[in-house]
Design a protein around this motif. Structure first.
Motif, PDB file in Angstrom:
ATOM      1  N   ASN A 223      27.506  35.548  82.511  1.00  0.00           N
ATOM      2  CA  ASN A 223      28.148  35.516  81.197  1.00  0.00           C
ATOM      3  C   ASN A 223      28.494  36.910  80.690  1.00  0.00           C
ATOM      4  OD1 ASN A 223      28.712  32.944  80.301  1.00  0.00           O
ATOM      5  ND2 ASN A 223      26.772  32.646  79.256  1.00  0.00           N
TER       6      ASN A 223
ATOM      7  N   LEU B 201      24.351  29.480  76.984  1.00  0.00           N
ATOM      8  CA  LEU B 201      25.606  28.781  76.717  1.00  0.00           C
ATOM      9  C   LEU B 201      26.671  29.164  77.746  1.00  0.00           C
ATOM     10  CD1 LEU B 201      27.116  26.958  74.611  1.00  0.00           C
ATOM     11  CD2 LEU B 201      27.926  29.089  73.593  1.00  0.00           C
TER      12      LEU B 201
ATOM     13  N   ALA C  65      32.403  26.451  76.939  1.00  0.00           N
ATOM     14  CA  ALA C  65      32.303  26.239  75.499  1.00  0.00           C
ATOM     15  C   ALA C  65      33.639  26.511  74.816  1.00  0.00           C
ATOM     16  CB  ALA C  65      31.226  27.152  74.919  1.00  0.00           C
TER      17      ALA C  65
ATOM     18  N   SER D  55      35.772  23.397  75.526  1.00  0.00           N
ATOM     19  CA  SER D  55      35.217  22.107  75.157  1.00  0.00           C
ATOM     20  C   SER D  55      35.414  21.801  73.676  1.00  0.00           C
ATOM     21  CB  SER D  55      33.723  22.065  75.495  1.00  0.00           C
ATOM     22  OG  SER D  55      33.135  20.872  75.038  1.00  0.00           O
TER      23      SER D  55
ATOM     24  N   ARG E 188      33.294  19.700  72.350  1.00  0.00           N
ATOM     25  CA  ARG E 188      31.956  19.262  71.969  1.00  0.00           C
ATOM     26  C   ARG E 188      31.313  20.275  71.019  1.00  0.00           C
ATOM     27  NH1 ARG E 188      28.416  17.588  77.032  1.00  0.00           N
ATOM     28  NH2 ARG E 188      27.030  17.105  75.268  1.00  0.00           N
TER      29      ARG E 188
ATOM     30  N   SER F  69      28.205  20.590  70.436  1.00  0.00           N
ATOM     31  CA  SER F  69      26.978  21.150  71.005  1.00  0.00           C
ATOM     32  C   SER F  69      27.247  22.371  71.858  1.00  0.00           C
ATOM     33  CB  SER F  69      26.240  20.087  71.826  1.00  0.00           C
ATOM     34  OG  SER F  69      27.079  19.599  72.869  1.00  0.00           O
ATOM     35  N   LEU F  70      28.458  22.487  72.390  1.00  0.00           N
ATOM     36  CA  LEU F  70      28.829  23.662  73.178  1.00  0.00           C
ATOM     37  C   LEU F  70      29.562  24.644  72.260  1.00  0.00           C
ATOM     38  CD1 LEU F  70      30.033  22.203  76.608  1.00  0.00           C
ATOM     39  CD2 LEU F  70      27.912  23.416  76.105  1.00  0.00           C
ATOM     40  N   SER F  71      28.824  25.223  71.348  1.00  0.00           N
ATOM     41  CA  SER F  71      29.416  26.130  70.365  1.00  0.00           C
ATOM     42  C   SER F  71      28.427  27.223  70.013  1.00  0.00           C
ATOM     43  CB  SER F  71      29.803  25.379  69.078  1.00  0.00           C
ATOM     44  OG  SER F  71      30.715  24.342  69.324  1.00  0.00           O
TER      45      SER F  71
ATOM     46  N   ARG G  61      32.872  24.318  64.677  1.00  0.00           N
ATOM     47  CA  ARG G  61      32.910  22.898  65.071  1.00  0.00           C
ATOM     48  C   ARG G  61      34.017  22.158  64.339  1.00  0.00           C
ATOM     49  NH1 ARG G  61      26.278  22.194  65.110  1.00  0.00           N
ATOM     50  NH2 ARG G  61      25.985  22.936  67.267  1.00  0.00           N
TER      51      ARG G  61
END
Length: 379
Positions: free
Chosen positions: A36, A197, A202, A205, A207, A209-211, A246
């Motif tokens: 990452n 993560l 992310a 996505s 989603r 939750s992937l934030s 989000r």
């Protein structure tokens, strides 16, 4: 073999399995952190920004910091069409007077004097909402009052937003941590998203939750911000930055946290007491406001980073390997974010323990209704 002996043997096998699996997981996390740190987005070199850029500063009781923050923003280069809007959220100190002096001396600065949030709103989302309502830029850059930006920070942040085709981007500032508790806890912020993560996934996505997001320096396309409902859509959120990202995703946008190490610096909390109260106000919400989710998160961190360290103290080679993997992950993220690496990383299991304590304190205060920040209740 007696029943007691069989039970002891099964317990031993299970304990060794937990240590081995936890250590393997810690090694995978360290490897993921290394990847990452190589692929997370970094701002491009500064180029002149043709758009109008609105820098928005929510501030309450920030007399010690607001002057340096505003002066740094006004020193921005390559942003010829800049406006700075400071929303003074009913400060009880000289925040408004200091900002008024800037506004009198520089036409790019506007001061809003707020009366505090109405029912159903928390202070920071309301301050951000009021500042954004007055903004005329096509790009909105939210900056916390305790952040000092470099002269090229605004231009490079806008450049990253546009060149990467994003709707929202949060360049993560370099974090200063001076006290013992600060040095234990603050590095976990950048470590958490770099280690846990998948940043590129992310970014793509939808989603929630992937934030990961950080409101200390947050840049958003103005049209995308309004499509998402702006801060009105997150009016009661303690973690309003994450909630805003989000909301942008739900509206079809894309956003991600990025490397802001060379763009800005902040000391988020000054001293153990301020750090304790700052994290206590928000950690209960980190698991979506669900105690079971918070417990599961802490259980996972304990299994990966505390259990191997405890086993290493009892002579386990697998535990030692897992402990060293946890330390390696911390060192990798510290180097990438210009944080303090050694000896702080060696205390990684203690950092996880401190996080667990702060989370428990946060939930305790939340359940008792005693959470407060800057003189106001936090629900």
């Amino acid at each position: 073999m007696t029943a007691r002996a069989r039970t002891a043997r099964l317990v031993g096998v299970a304990a060794r399995g937990a240590v081995w699996s936890g250590s393997a997981g810690a090694a995978l996390v360290a490897a993921h952190a290394a990847v990452n740190t190589q692929i997370w987005r970094r701002p491009p070199p500064a180029r002149p920004v043709a758009e109008r850029v609105s820098v928005l500063l929510p501030a309450r009781d920030e007399a010690e910091r607001i002057g340096a923050c505003v002066a740094a923003v006004l020193a921005s280069t390559d942003v010829p069409n800049l406006e700075v809007i400071v929303h003074d959220d009913a400060s009880r100190d000289a925040t408004g007077a200091i900002t008024a002096a800037f506004a009198a001396a520089d036409p790019r600065v506007a001061l809003q004097r707020g009366a505090g949030p109405p029912d159903g709103w928390l202070g920071k989302p309301h301050a951000c909402d009021r500042a954004a309502a007055a903004a005329t830029g096509t790009v909105l850059v939210f900056v916390d009052a305790d952040v000092t930006v470099e002269p090229d920070a605004v231009a490079r942040t806008v450049g990253l937003l546009r060149e990467a085709g994003l709707d929202l981007v949060c360049p993560y500032p370099r974090q200063e941590a001076l006290g013992v508790l600060e040095r234990l806890v603050q590095p976990l912020l950048q470590w958490s998203f770099l280690a846990l993560l998948p940043l590129r996934a992310a970014e793509r996505s939808r989603r929630g939750s992937l934030s990961a997001a950080n409101g200390q320096l947050l840049c958003v396309d103005a049209a995308a911000y309004r499509r998402a409902g702006g801060h009105a859509s997150v009016r009661a959120e303690v973690l309003e930055d994450l909630a805003l990202l989000r909301a942008v995703k739900r509206a079809g946008g894309r956003g991600v946290v990025a490397d802001g190490t060379d763009l800005a610096v902040t000391r988020m909390y000054r001293g153990a007491g301020e750090l304790r109260d700052g994290y206590a106000k928000s950690l209960w919400a980190a698991g979506g406001g669900r105690p079971a989710a918070s417990a599961a998160q802490l259980g996972l961190l304990g299994w990966l980073f505390v259990l191997p360290a405890l086993a290493a103290l009892r002579g386990s080679r697998a535990g030692l390997a897992g402990y060293l993997a946890g330390v390696a992950g911390r060192l990798v993220t510290a180097r990438a974010t210009r944080g303090r690496g050694w000896p702080d990383a060696a205390a990684h299991p203690v950092s996880i323990g401190a996080l667990a304590w702060l989370t428990g304190l946060s939930w305790w205060r939340h359940r008792r209704g005693t959470l407060r920040w800057k003189g106001r209740p936090v629900h």
